[in-house]
Write a protein that holds these residues in place. Structure first.
Motif, mmCIF file in Angstrom:
data_model
loop_
_atom_site.group_PDB
_atom_site.id
_atom_site.type_symbol
_atom_site.label_atom_id
_atom_site.label_comp_id
_atom_site.label_asym_id
_atom_site.label_seq_id
_atom_site.Cartn_x
_atom_site.Cartn_y
_atom_site.Cartn_z
ATOM 1 N N SER A 517 0.938 -1.266 0.157
ATOM 2 C CA SER A 517 0.034 0.233 -0.059
ATOM 3 C C SER A 517 0.779 1.368 -0.087
ATOM 4 O O SER A 517 0.315 2.252 0.351
ATOM 5 C CB SER A 517 -0.950 0.033 1.176
ATOM 6 O OG SER A 517 -0.173 0.036 2.350
ATOM 7 N N THR A 521 -2.044 4.398 -0.048
ATOM 8 C CA THR A 521 -2.354 4.868 1.250
ATOM 9 C C THR A 521 -1.045 4.996 2.185
ATOM 10 O O THR A 521 -0.119 6.003 1.988
ATOM 11 C CB THR A 521 -3.591 4.266 1.877
ATOM 12 O OG1 THR A 521 -3.113 2.768 2.044
ATOM 13 C CG2 THR A 521 -4.741 4.127 1.051
ATOM 14 N N SER A 550 -10.740 9.477 7.559
ATOM 15 C CA SER A 550 -10.346 8.557 6.451
ATOM 16 C C SER A 550 -9.432 7.464 7.145
ATOM 17 O O SER A 550 -8.874 6.836 6.455
ATOM 18 C CB SER A 550 -9.342 9.330 5.593
ATOM 19 O OG SER A 550 -8.124 10.069 6.294
ATOM 20 N N GLU A 554 -7.505 4.397 5.044
ATOM 21 C CA GLU A 554 -6.026 4.607 4.696
ATOM 22 C C GLU A 554 -5.207 3.750 5.474
ATOM 23 O O GLU A 554 -4.149 2.934 5.368
ATOM 24 C CB GLU A 554 -5.790 6.003 5.301
ATOM 25 C CG GLU A 554 -6.383 7.213 4.343
ATOM 26 C CD GLU A 554 -5.791 7.470 3.066
ATOM 27 O OE1 GLU A 554 -4.589 7.127 3.046
ATOM 28 O OE2 GLU A 554 -6.239 7.874 2.198
ATOM 29 N N THR A 558 -6.950 -1.097 3.782
ATOM 30 C CA THR A 558 -6.117 -1.180 2.592
ATOM 31 C C THR A 558 -4.644 -1.680 3.287
ATOM 32 O O THR A 558 -3.564 -1.593 2.311
ATOM 33 C CB THR A 558 -5.460 0.084 1.872
ATOM 34 O OG1 THR A 558 -5.408 1.206 2.810
ATOM 35 C CG2 THR A 558 -6.950 0.562 1.090
#
Length: 891
Positions: A517, A521, A550, A554, A558
């Motif tokens: 990720s 993110t 978020s 984030e 993910t």
């Protein structure tokens, strides 16, 4: 602690030039950040932070590996992986190769265990593309670059030429510069460039190296490479104390050993706990001892053997109380070298919770090395740190010493103690003709002492350089040149206590390079930093509200929880364990009920899933609309997204046709539910494995796994009740008095089953491992494969079967390629279905590299990873066992 007001991620050199022009015009400070592995404070800001890691990863090998052109966002490990094919590597070799980027190496003029002086970035630079604060972009490889620079940056060039004349006319200044830069030296600016070069373009480019983003931005560099020594040997010599080890170092340096690495008793007490630590450390009560790790490197085997004989004689003359003899055995040698390479993070990980670690980095002439080591121990005692609490280690060949202090900077007495210690340290190093920073950069940590290091005249030259490049002072203010005598005491990072799973993290960044990720993110380091920010600002409700908006996507949704962060982390920290716990806390009651029920009827669930995939394949538009509607209604982390590139269902039943209790064979086959769910373009690994066993005349019984699973879905989602239910079902089926080893056909399932059954004392083998050991010797290759693109998985890496995978692949083909950009594909169970953007991001770089050529076959060892890689590259990936079955069919 400095917190940026904004983070900008430019895509091109033109973007950077525009950012610089705007910053100068608005007098708005900006700081460039690459890997952020140096801990000297040069990569933080309270204004604009420019992240250069994501979009500056160009890499081109030139002249058969003699040179390489790289962007600042490429990690050192990635560059060296490409160069290894040519028998070359980059000269700088910091131990943070997995995480540190070329941008950071250039900005800090990093070196390492082997680089010394001659192989540093400064000495191996061929050309560069740089951006000045004016927004001017210069490519020094252009024959007209020097003329262009002179015409368009007249004040800069004129000022530098005046400074050059001023220095060259002062023989004492020249002598002092030569003396200081005859050692590893990253203190202040590299003013040796003013006397080493005469063209402005060369002076500017070499001043930028080691300038820590305070003079301009290096957008690209072409570096000369050095030979990759494929033949090497190492020894570990234990001495009674630090004094005797330090005294022996100059003798070994004089004999030409490529590496002479010092570790004091505090360091040895840490490394002795590592799996590869030799018995002489594990079994000894370490009190005062110190050790030297000694290495030889050669490109020729015969030359290495000759040096080995001489080295053994040299070591016999030293005051050694115990040793691991000089060995060229790859496994033994690598175990010794890794003790030193991972040492910084290992010792930092022993810090007391809540303290901050500071890594100091000095160098002295080699003939003063012993004296400086003794003086440092005295300083540790004097200021109350204690010798056993301050690990001391370093590159003795270069007179380079590192030591690690842990301090509570949230307490006034801790800050005062560190202030007094630093002043004492400066006096002791300068008294011995040393430098206060050898390879980690000046940063803010030593900025107040640049004048002490160089004296008034040379310090004024450095101030003039900063003004000529950056007259408005917008680039990384406070770094290298500072007017504040307490700059090193300001904005120190605090390390509040957080969740136990990740509290030991020192934020070294080793985990970031392979994180799926990282470009989408957050990385593991960023997830941990975010937890620390939340812990430190519990009363800042506005900030916590912004984070909450978020955070789930984030930080939690993910995360691939693939465990590769633990593989890269010297401390073995798996951020996925924290994420799994957060998922457990967040899972809804409806999900708990649904997934627990699924555990009770898993065979039905997998057959229904297979049927749904087959139905969706024949009615794709309807499947698209149905899943889109479900995702809008129930959330992206609940309903999978249908992708028309997904295969049909397999429709395989995972139960034996008959049970033969007379001869159960050498192993029990536990086919994974992935074989039930996802179809393949061929017969599938399920059928291929059975056929290979028959062909090799190796009997394997098949378990009734119709209703069983390795437990991975429940563990990943944090559904503990369902996980425990499945554990009991698996236990009832596979634990028997005469239990055979269990063989599974998907690497992620092998890893998960081994975890689920870790207390049952049952060997769990991956099909790749079993095939390589038990079947391959009995098979005949009848249809060799011209070329194979191979994708090891995160789980095959963690369970240690990649060598078996390579053995099978090399049996099949003489042309096997694992991309240098290899990393986890990010499919991660159902993450690739719930968040396909994670897989797309994780595989983008690999896909570009793989598609640079055509391969006859594409292989992996896990069905979902095969799907993810097929989707990314446009080529059909299959299990390596399927390819083996086809390539060994009788003629």
């Amino acid at each position: 602690m400095l917190t940026p007001t904004e983070v900008v991620t430019p895509s091109t050199v033109e973007d950077v030039a525009q950012l610089m022009r705007e910053a100068v015009q608005a007098r708005k400070p900006m700081t460039f950040r690459a890997g952020g592995t140096s801990l000297c404070g040069q990569a933080v800001s309270d204004s604009t932070l420019v992240d250069t890691r994501r979009n500056f990863r160009d890499l081109e090998v030139l002249d058969d590996g003699m040179r390489v052109r790289v962007g600042p966002g490429v990690t050192l490990a990635r560059v060296n992986a490409h160069l290894a094919r040519y028998g070359r590597r980059l000269g700088p070799d910091p131990t943070s190769a997995l995480a540190c980027t070329i941008g950071g190496i250039l900005a800090n003029n990093s070196s390492g265990m082997l680089a010394g002086l001659k192989q540093s970035a400064y000495h191996t630079l061929d050309s560069m593309v740089f951006v000045l604060p004016s927004g001017r972009v210069i490519d020094t490889a252009d024959p007209s670059a020097d003329i262009t620079l002179r015409l368009e940056e007249t004040e800069l060039c004129g000022g530098l030429m005046m400074l050059r004349k001023r220095l060259r006319d002062n023989s004492d200044a020249v002598a002092e510069i030569r003396r200081l830069f005859a050692m590893k030296n990253t203190m202040g600016y590299g003013i040796n460039a003013l006397i080493d070069f005469h063209r402005p373009v060369d002076i500017v480019s070499h001043l930028l190296i080691g300038s820590e983003g305070t003079l301009g931005f290096i957008a690209e560099a072409t570096l000369r490479t050095v030979p990759l020594a494929r033949h090497s040997a190492a020894a570990l010599a234990l001495f009674p104390d630090l004094t005797s080890a330090a005294a022996a170092a100059p003798l070994l340096v004089a004999e030409g050993f490529e590496a002479v690495e010092l570790m004091d008793v505090a360091s040895l007490r840490v490394v002795r706990r590592q799996p590869g630590a030799p018995a002489m450390l594990r079994n000894r009560d370490l009190t005062t001892e110190a050790a030297l790790l000694i290495e030889l490197h050669e490109t020729d085997e015969e030359a290495l053997q000759r040096r080995l004989v001489a080295a053994t004689g040299i070591l016999a003359t030293l005051d050694v109380i115990d040793s691991v003899a000089m060995t060229s055995d790859a496994k033994q040698r690598n175990a010794l070298v890794e003790l030193r390479r991972g040492l910084y993070a290992l010792v930092a990980g022993t810090r007391a919770s809540g303290t901050t670690t500071l890594l100091e980095d000095i160098a002295v002439p080699v003939d003063r090395f012993e004296e400086m080591c003794v003086a440092l121990d005295e300083l540790f005692r004097k200021h109350g740190y204690g010798v056993l609490n301050v690990p001391l280690f370093g590159h003795a060949r270069d007179g380079n010493i590192h030591f690690l202090l842990s301090e509570r900077f949230d307490e006034p007495e801790g800050l005062l103690r560190f202030r007094k210690f630093t002043r004492d340290l400066v006096r002791q190093v300068l008294r011995r003709g040393g430098v206060l920073k050898a390879e980690h950069g000046t940063g803010r940590a030593m900025a107040p002492f640049v004048r002490d290091q160089y004296g008034d005249d040379l310090f004024q030259v450095m101030r003039a350089i900063k003004f000529l490049f950056d007259p408005r002072g917008v680039l990384n203010p406070g770094v290298i040149i500072s007017n504040d005598p307490d700059e090193h005491l300001l904005n120190l990072k605090l390390m509040p206590r957080i969740e136990q799973e990740v509290d030991n993290c020192i934020e070294c960044g080793f985990c970031e390079g392979g994180c799926p990720s990282r470009d989408l993110t957050l990385t593991p380091r960023q997830r941990i930093v975010l937890r620390r920010e939340i812990a430190a600002r519990r009363d800042d409700h506005d900030l916590l509200k912004q984070i909450a908006e978020s955070y789930e996507y984030e930080a939690v949704e993910t995360c691939a929880v693939d465990g590769m962060c633990a593989v890269a982390c010297p401390l073995g920290i798996d951020t996925g364990t924290l994420v799994r716990r957060q998922r457990t806390e967040d899972v809804s009651s409806l999900e708990q009920v649904a997934w627990t029920q699924a555990a009770r009827t898993w065979g039905l669930v997998t057959r229904m899933g297979s049927a749904a995939l087959t139905l969706a394949k024949s009615a794709a538009p309807l499947a698209d609309r149905a899943t889109d509607l479900g995702r809008r209604r129930f959330g992206d982390d609940t309903v999978p997204s249908y992708d028309r590139r997904l295969p049909r269902g397999a429709g395989i039943r995972r139960k034996p046709r008959r049970r033969d209790r007379r001869d159960r064979g050498v192993a029990a086959y536990f086919p994974s539910c992935l074989q039930t769910m996802f179809g393949t373009s061929g017969e599938g690994v399920f059928a291929a494995f059975r056929e290979l066993c028959l062909r090799a005349e190796v009997r394997v019984t098949m378990l009734d796994a119709e209703d069983l699973c390795c437990g991975a879905p429940w563990r990943a989602k944090g559904v503990q009740e369902g996980y425990e239910l499945m554990r009991r079902k698996v236990h009832a089926q596979i634990v028997m008095p005469d239990q055979l080893p269990i063989v599974m056909d998907a690497s992620s399932c092998t890893q998960s089953l081994a975890e689920l059954a870790r207390h049952w004392k049952i060997p769990v083998l991956d099909v790749v491992e079993f095939v390589a050991d038990e079947l391959l010797p009995h098979l005949e290759l009848t249809a060799p494969i011209e070329s194979i693109a191979l994708h090891p998985t995160c789980s095959s890496t963690k369970i240690g079967i990649n060598e078996d995978l390579m053995d099978i692949a090399r049996f099949l083909s003489d042309d096997v390629t694992v991309p240098a950009s290899w990393s986890c594909c990010g499919f991660a169970g159902d993450r690739g279905l719930l968040h396909p953007e994670l897989t797309a991001s994780a595989t983008a770089e690999m896909a570009r590299e793989i598609n640079e050529r055509e391969y006859a076959a594409y292989a992996s060892v896990n069905r979902t990873c095969e799907i993810g890689m097929s989707r990314a590259t446009g080529h059909g990936y299959r299990h390596i066992v399927e390819l083996l079955e086809e390539a060994t069919r009788p003629r």
